[in-house]
Scaffold this motif. Sequence first.
Motif, PDB file in Angstrom:
ATOM      1  N   UNK A  22       0.868  -1.176   0.000  1.00 31.72           N
ATOM      2  CA  UNK A  22       0.000   0.000   0.000  1.00 31.72           C
ATOM      3  C   UNK A  22       0.905   1.225   0.000  1.00 31.72           C
ATOM      4  N   UNK A  23       0.902   1.951  -1.107  1.00 30.96           N
ATOM      5  CA  UNK A  23       1.688   3.176  -1.217  1.00 30.96           C
ATOM      6  C   UNK A  23       0.743   4.346  -0.996  1.00 30.96           C
ATOM      7  N   UNK A  24       1.090   5.197  -0.050  1.00 27.58           N
ATOM      8  CA  UNK A  24       0.229   6.319   0.326  1.00 27.58           C
ATOM      9  C   UNK A  24       0.955   7.629   0.046  1.00 27.58           C
ATOM     10  N   UNK A  25       0.249   8.558  -0.557  1.00 22.81           N
ATOM     11  CA  UNK A  25       0.819   9.877  -0.789  1.00 22.81           C
ATOM     12  C   UNK A  25      -0.258  10.925  -0.552  1.00 22.81           C
ATOM     13  N   UNK A  79       3.359   0.577   3.097  1.00 23.07           N
ATOM     14  CA  UNK A  79       3.068  -0.400   4.142  1.00 23.07           C
ATOM     15  C   UNK A  79       2.810  -1.737   3.465  1.00 23.07           C
ATOM     16  N   UNK A  80       3.282  -2.789   4.118  1.00 19.52           N
ATOM     17  CA  UNK A  80       3.168  -4.131   3.558  1.00 19.52           C
ATOM     18  C   UNK A  80       2.335  -5.016   4.489  1.00 19.52           C
ATOM     19  N   UNK A  94      -8.986  -6.998   0.210  1.00 22.41           N
ATOM     20  CA  UNK A  94      -8.163  -6.413   1.265  1.00 22.41           C
ATOM     21  C   UNK A  94      -7.970  -4.920   0.981  1.00 22.41           C
ATOM     22  N   UNK A  95      -8.182  -4.114   2.017  1.00 23.01           N
ATOM     23  CA  UNK A  95      -8.089  -2.663   1.916  1.00 23.01           C
ATOM     24  C   UNK A  95      -7.036  -2.134   2.880  1.00 23.01           C
ATOM     25  N   UNK A  96      -6.315  -1.117   2.460  1.00 23.85           N
ATOM     26  CA  UNK A  96      -5.535  -0.369   3.422  1.00 23.85           C
ATOM     27  C   UNK A  96      -6.246   0.949   3.701  1.00 23.85           C
TER      28      UNK A  96
END
Length: 129
Positions: A22-25, A79-80, A94-96
Amino acid sequence: QLQFVESGGGLVQPGGSLRLSCVVSGITLDRYGIGWFRQAPGKEREGVSCITMSDGRTYYQDSLKGRFTTSRDNAKNTVYLEMNSLKPEDTAVYYCAAGLTRFLSLGSRWFDVETYDYWGQGTQVTVSS
């Protein structure tokens, strides 16, 4: 602009492994906890894990401890979720999600859907032979 990019889902045989990313920006990540949730058809969304981005504290749903591991790479805003010994009942989307740590820590709301402000689009995990 806030953006979540989830990846790593797919079809895996029982007993296999997958790693979700999950890459968050677009937000200041060190103020947040990043949770993983899952939702199977006909069931409510349930919490899987959470990691605080500032100091890496981790929290897991009791039933998944030992099989699932969450980690972070702050340099990559990623996040992994490492999933091992997968079972058919792990099949779900699956959700982040991101929630402010100061709210998540109140009353241990690490798996409280309502405490998370931002959600990814989800990635399908199917465990089947």
